[in-house]
Design a protein around this motif. Structure first.
Motif, PDB file in Angstrom:
ATOM      1  N   LYS A   5      10.696  -1.187   1.468  1.00 17.69           N
ATOM      2  CA  LYS A   5       9.593  -2.108   1.743  1.00 17.69           C
ATOM      3  C   LYS A   5       9.985  -3.560   1.516  1.00 17.69           C
TER       4      LYS A   5
ATOM      5  N   ASN B 252       4.007   3.756   5.947  1.00 15.12           N
ATOM      6  CA  ASN B 252       2.931   2.812   5.612  1.00 15.12           C
ATOM      7  C   ASN B 252       3.437   1.397   5.817  1.00 15.12           C
TER       8      ASN B 252
ATOM      9  N   SER C 193       1.188  -1.983   3.867  1.00 18.31           N
ATOM     10  CA  SER C 193       1.137  -2.366   2.448  1.00 18.31           C
ATOM     11  C   SER C 193       1.890  -3.659   2.210  1.00 18.31           C
ATOM     12  N   LYS C 194       1.321  -4.474   1.344  1.00 17.19           N
ATOM     13  CA  LYS C 194       1.900  -5.789   1.056  1.00 17.19           C
ATOM     14  C   LYS C 194       2.772  -5.730  -0.192  1.00 17.19           C
TER      15      LYS C 194
END
Length: 637
Positions: free
Chosen positions: A410, A504, A507-508
């Motif tokens: 991420k 996902n 998402s931050k």
């Protein structure tokens, strides 16, 4: 007499120690090095008896000191050491400048000592003793060039002898590549596979850093390939890249290789096969003309009838969008009616992946690195669709494969040579004559891409295997455990580490706390660093900046094991935000320290844009176990 010349002899001794250290003899010390030390010392002793020999010592040894920074780090000269110094690509220049930054002071000190020796010794010269001069010449030649008498070699690894032989080796390698890549005499075209094939345009798209499990056409749950999901063609699920980097992979995909001999047949390649089959060939590239591997692909491109590069330097020299190649493609396909093979080399999903999105608007928010990566896949889908639109009303075939994948998290994407998914790449084939979407799950080796490609251009040859017929993909022999190459050939089954794709994408990222430092920090010359970019991290979150770079210890060029991060230095205020290590096999490969040294040189850190007043005030460094922070010296950028 000894007291009278004590200072001069001391200078001889100090110079001998420095020259042994600077030329790399202490890196591989043995009894022979002791003899060489005496040779240098006596060279000074006899050289100081004549004005002319003093001048020879002053000039030649001062010139030799240019090598000292390199010799201290890498040792005596070899082809592997000297070759990077003769290249012009960015990373090698950066690495060398970083390496010599402080060690160049030893060269300066040594030259100063040589001047002192000259000034002191010239006052003690008494006449011109020819016997002494002859002894000096013999010692001088043996110490720098070595000597061989009846196959007995003395000082076989003498500095200048090594340098000359290494330069000759480098020249021979380059000559071999240049001569071999031009020589397609080993290729014999037997026949066409299908004499009824009337295809006008054949396009080979070489992707960059694309792993198949982020493509919805291969099962990714988010729609990243809306066009390819239903495109008419053959989609093979199971291609294993020949290597985890562009160079290691494409050198063994675009060229014929013999793994048992670890040999690449440069003259047998994609372009030569097309040329020898009578096609007009074109090379369009958004990668560079120099750099790690770029020079090989540049040489390959020059075999084509025509070549077009968007960049004139290495792949990082300029920033161009892949879509800029499309007008060139459109012009080429309409030039004449000759049958053509067109190669398109993309930048694709090359890290930093968020920078590859450009002005493209994906159908989902890019709040994290995985989102950016998925967006580059969707952009690839759009790129392929645009190519097919340009080819409308043409009889065409299009073959796409990627060189390798990436590790995707991420907060970052990077090379991980021990990751299974790094080698899992897409291979598909679109054909204006195919009227359905065909999906085939079959394990194939990237080493056989040249065989698949030969059937793509409709030929049988003596150097390729027609069993790998792309038109009959369901009958292609399956390879359950393909070979890959990283430092040596091994089977893909040896790679155990796996990583599921991130689904996902919304998402931050949570930012780590920014710490204000007081007196517990210092600027350090014990570590070196290079900041590659400081940019908005994710297009959908413009207030988050990403700092991306790498660092190493200044002395041994090893990775930093402590907690790493970035520093913001503003008006006597120093802030620190912790980052994460990143694997950088490219930096590891440059420093060439061996497999026992890790390759986690990289750093990735994120912080709020409000802290970034000036980008040149950003540094990177580390924190030790006693909570002292070290700000690493960086190259002027």
């Amino acid at each position: 007499m000894l007291k009278k010349h004590f200072v001069l002899y001391a200078l001889y001794f100090i110079s001998t120690i420095i020259i042994l250290y600077g030329l790399g003899y202490t890196k591989d010390w043995d009894n022979k090095s002791i003899i060489v030390a005496f040779m240098f010392f006596f060279g000074y002793l006899f050289g100081a008896r004549s004005k002319y020999t003093l001048i020879v010592l002053l000039i030649s040894f001062s010139i030799l000191s240019i090598y000292f920074p390199t010799g201290i780090i890498y040792g005596k000269p070899t082809a592997a050491i000297l070759e990077p110094l003769l290249q012009t690509n960015k990373l090698e220049i950066i690495g060398y400048l970083l390496a010599i930054r402080y060690k160049i002071l030893l060269s300066i000190l040594f030259i100063f000592i040589q001047i002192l020796i000259y000034k002191c010794a010239k006052y003690h010269i008494k006449g011109n003793n020819y016997i002494v001069n002859i002894i000096f010449v013999i010692i001088y030649i043996v110490s720098l060039f070595g000597i061989s008498i009846k196959n007995y070699q003395f000082n076989d690894d003498a500095f200048l002898k090594n340098s000359i032989s290494s330069l000759m080796t480098i020249h021979a390698h380059k000559k071999e590549f240049k001569e071999s890549i031009q020589d397609n005499s080993d290729i014999k075209i037997k026949s066409k596979i299908d004499y009824s094939d009337d295809t006008e345009i054949r396009i080979v798209v070489i992707g960059e850093s694309v792993r198949k499990d982020y493509m919805s056409v291969y099962g990714y749950p988010n729609t990243t390939t809306p066009f390819l999901n239903n495109a008419k063609g053959i989609f093979i699920d199971g291609l294993v890249s020949a290597g985890p980097s562009t160079n290691t992979s494409l050198n063994r995909a675009l060229f014929k290789v013999s793994p048992d001999e670890n040999k690449i047949q440069w003259g047998v390649n994609f372009v030569s096969l097309a040329n020898k089959s009578g096609y007009e060939t074109y090379w369009i590239s958004n990668q560079g003309t120099e750099g790690w591997g770029d020079d090989v692909f540049y040489g390959l491109s020059k075999l084509a009838t025509h070549s077009n590069f968007l960049k004139q330097g290495g792949f990082t020299s300029e920033d161009h969008d892949d879509d800029e190649m499309l007008p060139i493609l459109s012009r080429i396909i309409n030039i004449n009616s000759k049958n053509k093979v067109i190669f398109i080399h993309m930048m694709g999903s090359h890290e930093p992946v968020c920078s590859r999105i450009g002005t493209y608007k994906p159908n989902f928010s890019t709040n994290n690195e995985a989102g950016c990566y998925a967006a580059t896949i969707e952009k690839l889908d759009s790129f392929i669709k645009k190519i097919t639109e340009i080819l409308k009303n043409k009889r065409y075939k299009l073959m796409y494969f990627s060189d390798h994948g990436l590790s995707v998290a991420k907060n970052r994407s990077y090379h991980d040579v021990e990751l299974y998914e790094e080698y899992q790449v897409p291979l598909f084939y679109l054909d204006s004559n195919i009227n359905k979407h065909i999906y085939i799950k079959k394990s194939l080796s990237g080493l056989n891409l040249i065989d698949i490609y030969s059937t793509f251009i409709n030929i049988k040859s003596n150097v390729t295997n027609e069993k790998y017929n792309i038109n009959l993909a369901n009958k292609i022999p399956e390879n359950s455990d393909p070979l890959i190459y990283w430092e040596k050939y091994k089977h893909i089954s040896s790679i155990q580490k796996k990583q599921k794709p991130i689904t996902n994408l919304q998402s931050k990222l949570e930012l780590k706390n920014v710490i204000k430092l007081k007196d517990n920090y210092s600027f350090s010359n014990k570590c070196i660093s290079y900041i590659e970019n400081i940019n908005i991290a994710f297009p959908s979150v413009p207030h988050i900046y990403k700092i991306h770079g790498w660092m190493a210890t200044a002395d041994h060029k090893e990775p930093i094991s402590e907690a790493v991060g970035s520093f913001i230095v503003n008006d006597k205020k120093v802030l620190f935000v912790e980052g994460e290590h990143e694997l950088r096999p490219d930096v590891h490969m440059y420093f060439n320290l061996g497999a026992n040294i890790g390759n986690d040189y990289g750093l990735v850190a994120f912080l709020d844009r409000k802290f970034v007043k000036k980008k040149n005030n950003i540094y990177i460094g580390y924190k030790d176990n006693s909570d002292h922070y070290y700000i690493c010296q960086k190259l002027n950028q």
